[in-house]
Design a protein around this motif. Structure first.
Motif, PDB file in Angstrom:
ATOM      1  N   GLY A 602     104.143 -61.215 -66.063  1.00 38.91           N
ATOM      2  CA  GLY A 602     104.133 -61.471 -64.733  1.00 38.91           C
ATOM      3  C   GLY A 602     102.880 -61.772 -63.850  1.00 38.91           C
ATOM      4  O   GLY A 602     101.450 -62.057 -65.046  1.00 38.91           O
ATOM      5  N   ARG A 603     103.100 -61.127 -62.540  1.00 38.78           N
ATOM      6  CA  ARG A 603     101.468 -61.713 -62.184  1.00 38.78           C
ATOM      7  C   ARG A 603     100.711 -59.844 -61.574  1.00 38.78           C
ATOM      8  O   ARG A 603     101.608 -59.437 -60.836  1.00 38.78           O
ATOM      9  CB  ARG A 603     101.455 -62.446 -60.923  1.00 38.78           C
ATOM     10  CG  ARG A 603     101.495 -63.343 -60.938  1.00 38.78           C
ATOM     11  CD  ARG A 603     101.196 -64.695 -60.123  1.00 38.78           C
ATOM     12  NE  ARG A 603     102.379 -64.516 -60.128  1.00 38.78           N
ATOM     13  CZ  ARG A 603     103.158 -64.588 -58.963  1.00 38.78           C
ATOM     14  NH1 ARG A 603     102.028 -64.012 -57.574  1.00 38.78           N
ATOM     15  NH2 ARG A 603     104.278 -63.845 -58.170  1.00 38.78           N
ATOM     16  N   ALA A 604      99.486 -59.736 -62.095  1.00 40.41           N
ATOM     17  CA  ALA A 604      99.251 -57.946 -61.164  1.00 40.41           C
ATOM     18  C   ALA A 604      97.926 -59.018 -59.782  1.00 40.41           C
ATOM     19  O   ALA A 604      97.805 -59.811 -59.834  1.00 40.41           O
ATOM     20  CB  ALA A 604      97.775 -57.832 -62.086  1.00 40.41           C
ATOM     21  N   THR A 605      98.487 -57.658 -58.617  1.00 37.99           N
ATOM     22  CA  THR A 605      97.655 -58.560 -57.159  1.00 37.99           C
ATOM     23  C   THR A 605      95.981 -57.791 -57.956  1.00 37.99           C
ATOM     24  O   THR A 605      96.590 -56.241 -57.732  1.00 37.99           O
ATOM     25  CB  THR A 605      98.690 -58.193 -56.304  1.00 37.99           C
ATOM     26  OG1 THR A 605      99.761 -58.941 -56.919  1.00 37.99           O
ATOM     27  CG2 THR A 605      98.026 -59.018 -54.803  1.00 37.99           C
ATOM     28  N   HIS A 606      95.421 -58.410 -57.515  1.00 41.90           N
ATOM     29  CA  HIS A 606      93.866 -57.263 -57.192  1.00 41.90           C
ATOM     30  C   HIS A 606      94.016 -57.247 -56.023  1.00 41.90           C
ATOM     31  O   HIS A 606      94.511 -57.118 -54.972  1.00 41.90           O
ATOM     32  CB  HIS A 606      92.710 -58.536 -57.403  1.00 41.90           C
ATOM     33  CG  HIS A 606      90.940 -58.044 -57.226  1.00 41.90           C
ATOM     34  ND1 HIS A 606      90.952 -57.526 -56.385  1.00 41.90           N
ATOM     35  CD2 HIS A 606      90.974 -57.488 -57.958  1.00 41.90           C
ATOM     36  CE1 HIS A 606      89.117 -57.516 -56.944  1.00 41.90           C
ATOM     37  NE2 HIS A 606      89.362 -56.821 -57.759  1.00 41.90           N
ATOM     38  N   HIS A 607      93.448 -56.145 -55.666  1.00 45.54           N
ATOM     39  CA  HIS A 607      92.811 -55.362 -54.311  1.00 45.54           C
ATOM     40  C   HIS A 607      92.660 -56.549 -53.076  1.00 45.54           C
ATOM     41  O   HIS A 607      93.066 -55.787 -51.990  1.00 45.54           O
ATOM     42  CB  HIS A 607      91.870 -54.221 -54.653  1.00 45.54           C
ATOM     43  CG  HIS A 607      91.738 -53.228 -53.501  1.00 45.54           C
ATOM     44  ND1 HIS A 607      93.136 -52.602 -52.867  1.00 45.54           N
ATOM     45  CD2 HIS A 607      90.709 -52.599 -53.065  1.00 45.54           C
ATOM     46  CE1 HIS A 607      92.440 -51.933 -52.129  1.00 45.54           C
ATOM     47  NE2 HIS A 607      91.045 -51.868 -52.061  1.00 45.54           N
ATOM     48  N   GLU A 608      92.104 -57.352 -53.573  1.00 42.12           N
ATOM     49  CA  GLU A 608      91.718 -58.608 -52.672  1.00 42.12           C
ATOM     50  C   GLU A 608      92.508 -58.628 -52.480  1.00 42.12           C
ATOM     51  O   GLU A 608      92.442 -60.207 -51.567  1.00 42.12           O
ATOM     52  CB  GLU A 608      90.273 -58.733 -52.646  1.00 42.12           C
ATOM     53  CG  GLU A 608      89.073 -57.920 -52.392  1.00 42.12           C
ATOM     54  CD  GLU A 608      88.186 -58.183 -53.207  1.00 42.12           C
ATOM     55  OE1 GLU A 608      87.708 -59.640 -53.529  1.00 42.12           O
ATOM     56  OE2 GLU A 608      87.089 -57.239 -53.779  1.00 42.12           O
ATOM     57  N   TYR A 610      94.079 -61.702 -54.338  1.00 37.13           N
ATOM     58  CA  TYR A 610      94.624 -62.628 -55.277  1.00 37.13           C
ATOM     59  C   TYR A 610      95.110 -61.955 -56.863  1.00 37.13           C
ATOM     60  O   TYR A 610      94.932 -61.510 -57.640  1.00 37.13           O
ATOM     61  CB  TYR A 610      93.239 -63.732 -56.024  1.00 37.13           C
ATOM     62  CG  TYR A 610      92.556 -63.088 -56.748  1.00 37.13           C
ATOM     63  CD1 TYR A 610      92.184 -62.475 -57.866  1.00 37.13           C
ATOM     64  CD2 TYR A 610      90.855 -62.098 -55.324  1.00 37.13           C
ATOM     65  CE1 TYR A 610      90.984 -61.565 -58.361  1.00 37.13           C
ATOM     66  CE2 TYR A 610      89.662 -61.702 -55.918  1.00 37.13           C
ATOM     67  CZ  TYR A 610      90.099 -61.239 -57.715  1.00 37.13           C
ATOM     68  OH  TYR A 610      89.178 -60.081 -58.466  1.00 37.13           O
ATOM     69  N   PRO A 611      95.985 -63.409 -56.702  1.00 35.62           N
ATOM     70  CA  PRO A 611      97.126 -62.744 -58.389  1.00 35.62           C
ATOM     71  C   PRO A 611      95.626 -62.769 -59.741  1.00 35.62           C
ATOM     72  O   PRO A 611      95.579 -63.492 -59.506  1.00 35.62           O
ATOM     73  CB  PRO A 611      97.679 -63.733 -58.073  1.00 35.62           C
ATOM     74  CG  PRO A 611      97.064 -65.289 -57.692  1.00 35.62           C
ATOM     75  CD  PRO A 611      95.987 -65.031 -57.221  1.00 35.62           C
ATOM     76  N   LEU A 612      96.243 -62.168 -60.423  1.00 31.51           N
ATOM     77  CA  LEU A 612      96.113 -61.739 -62.124  1.00 31.51           C
ATOM     78  C   LEU A 612      97.184 -62.268 -62.844  1.00 31.51           C
ATOM     79  O   LEU A 612      98.511 -61.748 -62.914  1.00 31.51           O
ATOM     80  CB  LEU A 612      94.777 -60.937 -61.824  1.00 31.51           C
ATOM     81  CG  LEU A 612      94.217 -59.930 -61.162  1.00 31.51           C
ATOM     82  CD1 LEU A 612      93.948 -59.205 -61.574  1.00 31.51           C
ATOM     83  CD2 LEU A 612      92.967 -61.139 -61.061  1.00 31.51           C
ATOM     84  N   PRO A 613      97.265 -63.204 -64.119  1.00 35.06           N
ATOM     85  CA  PRO A 613      98.098 -63.556 -64.637  1.00 35.06           C
ATOM     86  C   PRO A 613      98.278 -61.945 -65.971  1.00 35.06           C
ATOM     87  O   PRO A 613      96.736 -61.674 -66.318  1.00 35.06           O
ATOM     88  CB  PRO A 613      98.287 -65.055 -64.906  1.00 35.06           C
ATOM     89  CG  PRO A 613      97.036 -65.237 -64.867  1.00 35.06           C
ATOM     90  CD  PRO A 613      96.564 -64.012 -63.643  1.00 35.06           C
ATOM     91  N   VAL A 614      98.852 -61.618 -65.877  1.00 39.48           N
ATOM     92  CA  VAL A 614      99.104 -59.930 -66.677  1.00 39.48           C
ATOM     93  C   VAL A 614     100.461 -60.277 -68.159  1.00 39.48           C
ATOM     94  O   VAL A 614     101.580 -60.702 -67.704  1.00 39.48           O
ATOM     95  CB  VAL A 614      98.869 -58.629 -66.101  1.00 39.48           C
ATOM     96  CG1 VAL A 614      97.853 -59.057 -65.691  1.00 39.48           C
ATOM     97  CG2 VAL A 614      99.799 -58.541 -65.168  1.00 39.48           C
ATOM     98  N   GLU A 615     100.294 -59.673 -68.758  1.00 41.08           N
ATOM     99  CA  GLU A 615     101.142 -59.417 -70.041  1.00 41.08           C
ATOM    100  C   GLU A 615     101.355 -57.825 -70.052  1.00 41.08           C
ATOM    101  O   GLU A 615      99.777 -57.368 -69.971  1.00 41.08           O
ATOM    102  CB  GLU A 615     100.618 -60.362 -71.544  1.00 41.08           C
ATOM    103  CG  GLU A 615     102.226 -60.082 -72.606  1.00 41.08           C
ATOM    104  CD  GLU A 615     101.686 -60.828 -73.598  1.00 41.08           C
ATOM    105  OE1 GLU A 615     101.778 -62.155 -73.434  1.00 41.08           O
ATOM    106  OE2 GLU A 615     100.723 -60.412 -74.132  1.00 41.08           O
ATOM    107  N   VAL A 616     102.392 -57.101 -69.924  1.00 34.99           N
ATOM    108  CA  VAL A 616     102.451 -55.893 -69.670  1.00 34.99           C
ATOM    109  C   VAL A 616     103.020 -55.323 -70.624  1.00 34.99           C
ATOM    110  O   VAL A 616     104.052 -55.877 -71.092  1.00 34.99           O
ATOM    111  CB  VAL A 616     102.902 -55.969 -68.641  1.00 34.99           C
ATOM    112  CG1 VAL A 616     102.852 -53.693 -68.176  1.00 34.99           C
ATOM    113  CG2 VAL A 616     102.635 -55.901 -67.605  1.00 34.99           C
ATOM    114  N   HIS A 617     102.416 -54.236 -71.756  1.00 33.08           N
ATOM    115  CA  HIS A 617     102.596 -53.408 -72.607  1.00 33.08           C
ATOM    116  C   HIS A 617     103.215 -52.327 -72.161  1.00 33.08           C
ATOM    117  O   HIS A 617     102.739 -51.177 -72.024  1.00 33.08           O
ATOM    118  CB  HIS A 617     102.082 -53.530 -74.103  1.00 33.08           C
ATOM    119  CG  HIS A 617     102.023 -54.887 -74.418  1.00 33.08           C
ATOM    120  ND1 HIS A 617     102.866 -55.885 -74.963  1.00 33.08           N
ATOM    121  CD2 HIS A 617     100.519 -55.159 -73.811  1.00 33.08           C
ATOM    122  CE1 HIS A 617     101.756 -56.854 -75.356  1.00 33.08           C
ATOM    123  NE2 HIS A 617     100.755 -56.614 -74.882  1.00 33.08           N
TER     124      HIS A 617
END
Ligand code: ADP
Length: 866
Positions: A602-608, A610-617
């Motif tokens: 998924g995509r996490a969103t930084h406090h500022e 912008y998006p951050l691609p992540v793999e979440v477990h």
């Protein structure tokens, strides 16, 4: 009241009337008053007025004919008097004779009446007393008093006067008797209420030693004594529990008298009856002054039994320095008192017993509270031992735990002299009393360790402390002995049974407390380990409750997402990132069982922003027995960038290599065909060049397919073809390389292989790939076997080699892109071949797998549906 004095001139009828009036007046007086002295004074006054007299008396006597009360009159008036005056009157007057003879006396002339002169030693004639009259007061057949009138004229009294006086005496004797009964009743009541009050006072104290001294001090209100004492029967002897009035009462405490001696107290104990002695100094069984200081001053003595629940439990002694100080009445008083005292004593004893139990319970409850208030092992041990010292009242205590490996004991904590030297000491299995207790799982009380062979003196030698008595109890966890608790040298000299019970009680509590503390220490260590992992983790981690509310975030999460730690708390984990496929995620999260995990991208969103691609477990974990979700957000931006780079690189390579490569191959083929067939050298050089170019081309094609198959694009160019032909073709392609390595290449084809709808070129590359791997990963001069079988609904192709094999853990992984087995001496590759094979086979709805025995060889198999 108005009565007139009678005179000689009064006529008989009138006399009778006034006599009756007098008797009536007297009876009224009698019923209106209860105070004996007042009554007597009143009667005397009336009688004197009525009968006429200058002097008179009424005397009241007790059983011993001692004057106890009375009224005196002289000069025609009643006066107050003293006891001596009364006694004097009785002794000197006519009254004495009257009482002694129980008869009335009428004295006409005192000068010549021997009864009057009887006891008079005065020679002077008494001018005031010339005639006298005296009657006894008789009640219930006993002379209780005497009424006497005296007149200065001789022959003043007549027989009639005597009759009247007798009538008055009768009435007066009733009054005396009533008053006496009343007084006795009063006395009885007073005694009863004193007893009651005493009982109340005594019962308000329940501490036995205080009760006894209360008993003695209260007794003084009833009986006069110089000294008094209480002895209780205990262990075959009489033990003094309280004393009063001796030179040093305190010093006498615990003085004992053997029960078999002929001591006076013992005979009271034996008979269960009170005993009164006029002078104990004349008695054989009297205690010697050496045994009981100041006992030589005692003469009068009362001993009464203390009876509790029909059992004589002791003796109460009352002493006087006077001979014959006590009579039966005193005994009665003391006995009645003793009954009260015994009840109080018994209550106190019952209470003390209950109190001891209660004390034990309180101590245990306190120990339980103390030791469960902490979970730190050191602290728990410390508290157990402090409680042991306090409740057992001992000089020293120690606690040792069983060493699981050796079975011996190791002292973990000790208190008292030399304690620091004990801690850390070990006892071998079964060594010492502690060892015996641990081994036999039984508590043990040793009153004198020197007499017990099990005692191990080594520790005393080390500390310089002298162990005398020892109580030791096993500390159990479930049914296992995990240690022992020792109490050493009771300050009271010996271990009382209830105290030993207390020790086992404390040891019982210690077991669970220690186990809890150990468990806590383990959990704490685990938690610390987790906290360490959590904080040092390279990946951002969020901890949430089951609904996804963040309860904690690690340092890396703070850095990665740009929030302060506190800003995370309470936020929803899913508000910080958007899963690629969000539809089923909520349901899936809700169904996570303990320890289960799921992963998604998924995509996490930084406090500022912008998006951050992540793999979440996401994993469900338990922290302190509460369920939580642990979200590990792996930052995959680099991985994605890399993938993208590879993608770019490969597509660049494919497109830029593919067409020139195609040209090279076709040119080589043309060249080979047109050049001299006989020139073997030229032909073989061309063959090598052609083969290598084709390999290169296959690689390029496979890479291209791989990328497209991965992206789910339809790249198959299907046509119907023969599997057999395809296989032969492939074998021919790799045969020169196999031969060069000295491998023996065999193949088996089922005769009835059907034609199959497939991308011929792609499947041919799959087979070549498997064959090339087999050649490559099998040491020289191996054997490679290829077989194609018709399985009815599918065709199954296997390539078996006699190579190095593949470890179980790698068998799945090698079908992934770029998966290679890193191992010394193992040929290197790109790790793309098998990934391509899998995607190609799966694109044909087939399956591919490997079976292998490490060091012996592998068999790669794939199927294609018919
Ligand atoms: P490459 O051979 O280019 O490394 P592959 O995807 O074909 O990539 O193979 C992946 C890995 O599988 C190889 O690195 C190799 O270690 C292992 N492997 C493949 N085939 C065999 C085989 N027949 N015997 C032993 N190991 C093999």
């Amino acid at each position: 009241m108005t009565t007139k004095p009678l005179t000689r001139t009064t006529p008989p009828a009138e006399r009778d009337r006034t006599s009756l009036e007098l008797l009536y007046a007297i009876s009224r007086e009698l019923t209106s008053k209860l105070d004996l002295r007042e009554i007597l004074q009143r009667i005397l006054q009336l009688t004197m007025e009525h009968v006429g007299a200058a002097t008179g008396s009424i005397l009241v006597l007790d059983e011993q004919e001692q004057v106890i009360e009375g009224a005196l009159a002289y000069g025609g008036e009643v006066h107050d008097h003293t006891a001596e005056q009364l006694a004097d009157t009785f002794e000197r007057g006519l009254a004495g004779w009257v009482v002694a003879n129980r008869r009335s006396a009428l004295v006409q002339n005192t000068r010549d009446d021997p009864r009057w002169l009887r006891r008079s030693n005065r020679m002077e004639p008494d001018e005031e007393s010339r005639s006298a009259i005296s009657v006894p007061l008789v009640a219930r057949d006993r002379v209780v008093g005497v009424l006497t009138l005296v007149h200065p004229e001789p022959g003043r009294y007549t027989h009639d006067d005597l009759v009247l006086l007798k009538a008055i005496a009768d009435q007066a004797s009733f009054a005396v008797e009533n008053a006496r009964l009343f007084a006795a009743e009063q006395e009885r009541r007073k005694f009863a209420s004193t007893l009651q009050e005493i009982a109340r006072t005594i019962s308000s104290t329940l501490e036995p030693s205080l009760v006894f001294s209360q008993v003695l001090s209260q007794l003084r209100r009833l009986v006069d004594y110089d000294s008094a004492s209480i002895f209780l029967q205990e262990d075959g002897q009489l033990r003094l529990v309280a004393a009063r009035g001796f030179e040093d009462d305190e010093a006498l405490t615990d003085l004992t008298i053997p029960l078999d001696s002929d001591a006076l107290g013992n005979s009271v104990l034996e008979t269960g009856r009170p005993l009164v002695v006029e002078d104990v100094q004349r008695e054989q069984g009297w205690i010697k002054g050496t045994d009981l200081p100041s006992s030589e001053n005692i003469h009068g003595w009362i001993g009464v039994p203390l009876v509790v629940r029909e059992r004589v439990v002791g003796v109460l002694n009352v002493d006087s320095h006077q001979i014959g100080a006590y009579g039966p009445a005193d005994v009665e008083v003391v006995a009645a008192f003793a009954d009260q005292a015994a009840t109080a004593v018994s209550n106190a004893q019952l209470y003390a017993e209950g109190q001891r139990k209660l004390d034990a319970m309180v101590s245990l409850a306190e120990t339980a509270r103390e030791v469960s208030a902490t979970l730190e092992l050191e602290e728990v041990l410390e508290r157990i031992l402090s409680q042991t010292m306090r409740t057992m009242d001992v000089e020293a205590a120690s606690l040792a735990l069983v060493n699981e490996a050796s079975g011996g004991l190791e002292f973990k904590i000790a208190k008292g002299e030399g304690a620091s030297k004990i801690v850390g000491r070990r006892l071998k299995k079964g060594e010492g009393i502690a060892g015996w207790v641990a081994e036999h799982d039984e508590h043990l009380v040793v009153p004198d360790v020197r007499k017990d062979e099990r005692f191990y003196p080594g520790l005393d030698e080390l500390t310089g402390f002298e162990t005398r008595a020892l109580a030791c109890a096993p500390i159990r966890l479930q049914s296992r002995v995990i240690g022992v608790l020792e109490a050493v040298n009771p300050k009271g000299g010996e271990f009382k049974p209830e105290i030993v019970e207390l020790l086992t009680g404390i040891a019982g509590l210690a077991g669970t407390a220690i186990a809890h503390a150990q468990l806590f220490a383990d959990t704490k260590a685990a938690r610390q380990r987790y906290a360490g992992l959590f904080d040092d983790s390279f990946d951002p981690i969020l901890i949430t409750d089951l609904r996804g509310k963040i309860t904690d975030a690690n340092q890396r999460a703070v850095a990665f997402l740009g929030y302060q730690h506190h800003e995370f708390l309470g936020k929803g984990a899913l508000s910080l990132h958007v899963p690629d496929e969000v539809e089923t995620l909520h349901a899936d999260l809700g169904q996570l069982g303990p320890g289960q995990a799921l992963s998604y991208r998924g995509r996490a969103t930084h406090h500022e922003g912008y998006p951050l691609p992540v793999e979440v477990h996401v994993k469900r974990i338990d922290i302190e027995r509460k369920p939580y979700l642990q979200w590990i957000l792996s930052d995959i931006s680099e991985r994605l960038e890399l993938d993208e780079l590879r993608q770019d690189l490969t597509s660049m390579i494919f497109h830029d290599l593919r067409s020139p490569l195609g040209n090279v191959i076709s040119s080589l083929e043309v060249l080979k065909a047109s050049l001299h067939q006989e020139d073997e050298t030229v032909q073989s050089v061309l063959s090598i060049a052609l083969r290598s170019s084709r390999r290169l081309s296959r690689l390029v094609e496979s890479l291209l397919d791989l990328g497209q198959l991965e992206a789910g694009k339809a790249v198959l160019h299907k046509s119907e073809g023969s599997v057999g032909a395809l296989i032969t073709d492939a074998v021919e392609e790799v045969l020169p390389v196999a031969e060069a390595k000295g491998h023996l290449l065999k193949f088996h084809l089922d005769p009835d292989l059907p034609d199959i709808e497939m991308d011929l070129e792609m499947i041919r590359r799959v087979v070549i790939n498997l064959l090339e791997n087999a050649i490559k990963y099998t040491p020289a001069a191996g054997s490679i076997q290829l077989s194609v079988e018709n399985k009815g609904d599918r065709v199954q192709v296997s390539v078996r080699d006699s190579g190095m094999g593949i470890a179980e853990t790698d068998r799945q992984r090698i079908f992934e892109k770029f998966a290679r087995i890193q191992q010394d001496g193992r040929p290197k590759g790109l790790g793309l071949g098998l990934a391509f094979c899998r995607l190609a086979v799966e694109a044909h709805d087939g399956t591919i797998w490997v079976e292998s025995a490490e060091g012996k060889g592998s068999t790669f198999t794939f199927t294609l549906p018919i």
